[in-house]
Motif scaffolding. Structure first.
Motif, PDB file in Angstrom:
ATOM      1  N   GLU A   1      56.955  49.958  88.330  1.00 55.45           N
ATOM      2  CA  GLU A   1      58.015  48.827  88.063  1.00 55.45           C
ATOM      3  C   GLU A   1      58.797  48.987  86.982  1.00 55.45           C
ATOM      4  OE1 GLU A   1      58.000  46.501  90.001  1.00 55.45           O
ATOM      5  OE2 GLU A   1      55.972  46.436  91.165  1.00 55.45           O
ATOM      6  N   SER A   2      60.024  48.329  87.227  1.00 58.03           N
ATOM      7  CA  SER A   2      60.986  48.093  86.074  1.00 58.03           C
ATOM      8  C   SER A   2      61.501  46.832  86.069  1.00 58.03           C
ATOM      9  CB  SER A   2      62.209  49.393  86.477  1.00 58.03           C
ATOM     10  OG  SER A   2      61.700  50.438  86.607  1.00 58.03           O
ATOM     11  N   PRO A   3      61.824  46.277  85.051  1.00 55.02           N
ATOM     12  CA  PRO A   3      62.352  44.847  84.981  1.00 55.02           C
ATOM     13  C   PRO A   3      63.536  44.767  85.687  1.00 55.02           C
ATOM     14  CG  PRO A   3      61.982  45.834  82.719  1.00 55.02           C
ATOM     15  CD  PRO A   3      61.937  46.963  83.621  1.00 55.02           C
ATOM     16  N   THR A   4      63.918  43.490  86.126  1.00 50.05           N
ATOM     17  CA  THR A   4      65.034  43.329  87.017  1.00 50.05           C
ATOM     18  C   THR A   4      66.105  43.327  86.551  1.00 50.05           C
ATOM     19  OG1 THR A   4      63.375  41.963  88.514  1.00 50.05           O
ATOM     20  CG2 THR A   4      65.736  41.531  88.927  1.00 50.05           C
ATOM     21  N   GLY A   5      66.049  42.858  84.845  1.00 50.16           N
ATOM     22  CA  GLY A   5      67.308  42.686  83.984  1.00 50.16           C
ATOM     23  C   GLY A   5      68.095  44.206  83.777  1.00 50.16           C
ATOM     24  N   VAL A   6      67.277  45.311  84.149  1.00 46.69           N
ATOM     25  CA  VAL A   6      67.850  46.260  84.000  1.00 46.69           C
ATOM     26  C   VAL A   6      69.085  46.466  84.850  1.00 46.69           C
ATOM     27  CG1 VAL A   6      67.689  48.836  84.281  1.00 46.69           C
ATOM     28  CG2 VAL A   6      65.792  47.659  83.042  1.00 46.69           C
ATOM     29  N   VAL A   7      68.812  45.993  86.167  1.00 48.93           N
ATOM     30  CA  VAL A   7      69.879  46.306  87.434  1.00 48.93           C
ATOM     31  C   VAL A   7      70.930  45.375  86.998  1.00 48.93           C
ATOM     32  CG1 VAL A   7      70.071  46.009  89.888  1.00 48.93           C
ATOM     33  CG2 VAL A   7      67.985  46.760  88.878  1.00 48.93           C
ATOM     34  N   THR A   8      70.690  43.846  86.672  1.00 47.45           N
ATOM     35  CA  THR A   8      71.699  43.087  86.161  1.00 47.45           C
ATOM     36  C   THR A   8      72.617  43.124  85.387  1.00 47.45           C
ATOM     37  OG1 THR A   8      69.997  41.805  85.239  1.00 47.45           O
ATOM     38  CG2 THR A   8      70.088  41.096  87.555  1.00 47.45           C
ATOM     39  N   ALA A   9      72.005  44.016  84.265  1.00 46.87           N
ATOM     40  CA  ALA A   9      72.711  44.467  83.220  1.00 46.87           C
ATOM     41  C   ALA A   9      73.583  45.490  83.633  1.00 46.87           C
ATOM     42  CB  ALA A   9      71.717  44.772  81.844  1.00 46.87           C
ATOM     43  N   LEU A  10      73.290  46.603  84.461  1.00 46.62           N
ATOM     44  CA  LEU A  10      74.116  47.516  84.659  1.00 46.62           C
ATOM     45  C   LEU A  10      75.240  46.845  85.557  1.00 46.62           C
ATOM     46  CD1 LEU A  10      71.477  50.224  85.868  1.00 46.62           C
ATOM     47  CD2 LEU A  10      73.130  50.279  83.777  1.00 46.62           C
ATOM     48  N   ILE A  11      74.972  45.993  86.483  1.00 46.97           N
ATOM     49  CA  ILE A  11      75.986  45.303  87.285  1.00 46.97           C
ATOM     50  C   ILE A  11      76.848  44.403  86.332  1.00 46.97           C
ATOM     51  CG2 ILE A  11      76.514  43.514  89.080  1.00 46.97           C
ATOM     52  CD1 ILE A  11      73.963  44.471  90.303  1.00 46.97           C
ATOM     53  N   GLY A  12      76.282  43.465  85.395  1.00 51.52           N
ATOM     54  CA  GLY A  12      77.145  42.612  84.707  1.00 51.52           C
ATOM     55  C   GLY A  12      77.738  43.006  83.488  1.00 51.52           C
ATOM     56  N   ALA A  13      77.321  44.126  82.834  1.00 49.60           N
ATOM     57  CA  ALA A  13      77.999  44.307  81.369  1.00 49.60           C
ATOM     58  C   ALA A  13      79.550  44.886  82.099  1.00 49.60           C
ATOM     59  CB  ALA A  13      77.403  45.558  80.856  1.00 49.60           C
ATOM     60  N   PRO A  14      79.774  45.864  82.770  1.00 52.61           N
ATOM     61  CA  PRO A  14      81.096  46.098  83.315  1.00 52.61           C
ATOM     62  C   PRO A  14      82.003  45.083  83.630  1.00 52.61           C
ATOM     63  CG  PRO A  14      79.529  47.636  84.280  1.00 52.61           C
ATOM     64  CD  PRO A  14      78.713  46.603  83.545  1.00 52.61           C
ATOM     65  N   PHE A  15      81.382  44.049  84.480  1.00 55.83           N
ATOM     66  CA  PHE A  15      81.874  42.900  84.850  1.00 55.83           C
ATOM     67  C   PHE A  15      82.583  42.004  83.445  1.00 55.83           C
ATOM     68  CE2 PHE A  15      82.512  38.599  86.710  1.00 55.83           C
ATOM     69  CZ  PHE A  15      83.245  38.800  87.847  1.00 55.83           C
ATOM     70  N   PHE A  16      81.615  41.918  82.462  1.00 48.45           N
ATOM     71  CA  PHE A  16      82.135  41.240  81.301  1.00 48.45           C
ATOM     72  C   PHE A  16      83.009  41.815  80.418  1.00 48.45           C
ATOM     73  CE2 PHE A  16      81.385  40.465  76.664  1.00 48.45           C
ATOM     74  CZ  PHE A  16      81.551  39.128  76.713  1.00 48.45           C
ATOM     75  N   VAL A  17      83.036  43.159  80.465  1.00 46.96           N
ATOM     76  CA  VAL A  17      84.257  43.956  79.860  1.00 46.96           C
ATOM     77  C   VAL A  17      85.485  43.664  80.465  1.00 46.96           C
ATOM     78  CG1 VAL A  17      84.915  46.108  79.229  1.00 46.96           C
ATOM     79  CG2 VAL A  17      82.462  45.504  78.977  1.00 46.96           C
ATOM     80  N   PHE A  18      85.603  43.473  81.833  1.00 47.83           N
ATOM     81  CA  PHE A  18      86.718  43.379  82.692  1.00 47.83           C
ATOM     82  C   PHE A  18      87.471  42.048  82.749  1.00 47.83           C
ATOM     83  CE2 PHE A  18      88.186  41.320  86.707  1.00 47.83           C
ATOM     84  CZ  PHE A  18      89.211  42.107  86.900  1.00 47.83           C
ATOM     85  N   LEU A  19      86.393  41.288  82.569  1.00 42.47           N
ATOM     86  CA  LEU A  19      86.885  39.537  82.294  1.00 42.47           C
ATOM     87  C   LEU A  19      87.482  39.345  80.938  1.00 42.47           C
ATOM     88  CD1 LEU A  19      83.957  37.498  83.914  1.00 42.47           C
ATOM     89  CD2 LEU A  19      86.273  37.862  84.870  1.00 42.47           C
ATOM     90  N   ALA A  20      86.696  40.012  79.553  1.00 41.26           N
ATOM     91  CA  ALA A  20      87.277  40.142  78.332  1.00 41.26           C
ATOM     92  C   ALA A  20      88.594  40.736  78.394  1.00 41.26           C
ATOM     93  CB  ALA A  20      86.131  40.701  77.657  1.00 41.26           C
ATOM     94  N   ARG A  21      88.775  41.569  78.754  1.00 35.90           N
ATOM     95  CA  ARG A  21      90.067  42.436  78.761  1.00 35.90           C
ATOM     96  C   ARG A  21      91.043  41.496  79.653  1.00 35.90           C
ATOM     97  NH1 ARG A  21      91.100  47.362  77.021  1.00 35.90           N
ATOM     98  NH2 ARG A  21      92.801  47.604  78.537  1.00 35.90           N
ATOM     99  N   LYS A  22      90.774  40.921  80.895  1.00 36.36           N
ATOM    100  CA  LYS A  22      91.677  40.439  81.579  1.00 36.36           C
ATOM    101  C   LYS A  22      92.300  38.948  80.625  1.00 36.36           C
ATOM    102  CE  LYS A  22      92.030  37.812  86.033  1.00 36.36           C
ATOM    103  NZ  LYS A  22      91.329  37.538  87.171  1.00 36.36           N
ATOM    104  N   GLN A  23      91.126  38.286  79.998  1.00 38.82           N
ATOM    105  CA  GLN A  23      91.621  37.172  79.049  1.00 38.82           C
ATOM    106  C   GLN A  23      92.524  37.703  77.809  1.00 38.82           C
ATOM    107  OE1 GLN A  23      90.671  34.015  79.578  1.00 38.82           O
ATOM    108  NE2 GLN A  23      90.370  34.835  81.503  1.00 38.82           N
ATOM    109  N   LYS A  24      92.317  38.821  77.371  1.00 39.87           N
ATOM    110  CA  LYS A  24      92.908  39.502  76.464  1.00 39.87           C
ATOM    111  C   LYS A  24      94.491  39.648  76.805  1.00 39.87           C
ATOM    112  CE  LYS A  24      93.126  43.179  72.625  1.00 39.87           C
ATOM    113  NZ  LYS A  24      92.643  44.233  72.293  1.00 39.87           N
ATOM    114  N   VAL A  25      94.654  40.154  78.010  1.00 37.76           N
ATOM    115  CA  VAL A  25      95.920  40.502  78.560  1.00 37.76           C
ATOM    116  C   VAL A  25      96.662  39.101  79.037  1.00 37.76           C
ATOM    117  CG1 VAL A  25      97.276  41.272  80.437  1.00 37.76           C
ATOM    118  CG2 VAL A  25      95.219  42.717  79.543  1.00 37.76           C
TER     119      VAL A  25
END
Length: 322
Positions: free
Chosen positions: A296-320
């Motif tokens: 078994e692996s924690p579900t949070g591993v998968v959501t982090a792999l999906i969400g971390a790049p998305f957060f970076v994208f949103l942060a950069r979009k806000q900065k621009v």
């Protein structure tokens, strides 16, 4: 409709996956046949609670993210970004360390109190009420507080040496050890939170026009924010108490819901986000089972792999945009 179909498929699929492969026919027999074979017990006692809890936790975190983005007017706001999830987690682990018998509703209430207190502290650090609060300050205050609280949580784990492995597993976030009692514990809080969220939809729509415009149209802005904050900590605290601080679900799904429905109307966005959050966490839990198969692996591993790049994208979009 697409999300509903995907959710039904994912829910059915999740009941068949595990170290023991069980066909959909055997799953249906276990659910409706009332048998007592090992297969029936695996489906009803292990896989069914896990799948149900993934759906409930995903819906909670998603709707919490929608409301948080609505009352803060911050597109990168989410319970896990602004420290609410970490606050709930540290109180849960602390409670389990010093009051080992604390379970059920008492644990959920403790998580809600912890999440609420930390949420208020993050707003204070970000300068709320002083005119200095910005999206960046709010995100930085949340990330800083989350890092501090997770360190404190790990310190609690050291005191609880006997359960260290299970607690660390829970801290990543997941529904791997779900029981039907966990589902029944969190369900009333989920129903109450979702009903309250829909009741706030009209006020959130007005708030989306800007605070001055909302006041001019008769909205009670401060009351909306206080009630919205209460709904956030209720939904998030309940989810964290039973599934751990699963990351990024509350950040990703509101944006996907608004984009796919092409609407900012909270009467539409809230239920669609709940549905998409349940779908996202269901499939994340399925993928987590294949990370280290057959372990078994924690579900949070998968959501982090999906969400971390998305957060970076949103942060950069806000900065621009700034």
């Amino acid at each position: 409709m697409v999300s509903a179909v995907l959710l039904v498929i994912g829910f059915s699929w999740s009941l068949t996956i595990g170290t023991a492969s069980i066909g959909i026919g055997a799953v249906l027999t276990a659910l409706f046949g009332g048998g007592t074979t090992p297969t029936d017990m695996i489906v009803r006692a292990v896989r069914l609670p896990r799948s149900l809890l993934a759906m409930v936790a995903g819906a909670n975190m998603s709707v919490g993210g929608v409301i948080m983005q609505g009352i803060t007017a911050n597109p990168i706001a989410a319970p896990e970004i602004l420290g609410v999830s970490a606050g709930a987690a540290v109180v849960v682990v602390g409670s389990l360390t010093f009051v080992p018998g604390l379970t059920g509703t008492a644990l959920v209430i403790a998580a809600i109190i912890g999440g609420g207190l930390v949420g208020v502290l993050v707003l204070a650090l970000a300068g709320a009420g002083t005119g200095r609060m910005s999206n960046v300050r709010l995100a930085l205050a949340g990330v800083t507080m989350t890092a501090l609280l997770m360190s404190l949580t790990q310190a609690f784990v050291i005191f609880n040496d006997n359960q260290a492995n299970n607690v660390f597993f829970w801290l990543v976030g997941g529904v791997n050890f779900a029981k039907m009692s966990s589902v029944l514990t969190v369900l009333p809080w989920t129903v109450a939170g979702l009903v309250a969220a829909m009741a706030l939809a009209s006020s959130l729509n007005l708030l989306g026009l800007g605070e001055d415009m909302a006041r001019g149209l008769g909205a009670k802005v401060e009351r909306t924010k206080i009630l919205g904050a209460a709904v956030i900590v209720c939904l998030t605290g309940a989810a964290v108490a039973v599934a751990g601080p699963i990351s990024f679900v509350g950040l990703v799904t509101p944006h996907l819901a608004r984009r796919w429905t092409r609407s900012t109307n909270h009467f539409i966005v809230i239920p669609v986000s709940a549905l998409m959050g349940a779908t996202l966490l269901t499939y994340a839990d399925i993928l987590a089972r294949f990370v280290r198969w057959p372990f078994e692996s924690p579900t949070g591993v998968v959501t982090a792999l999906i969400g971390a790049p998305f957060f970076v994208f949103l942060a950069r979009k806000q900065k621009v945009s700034s």
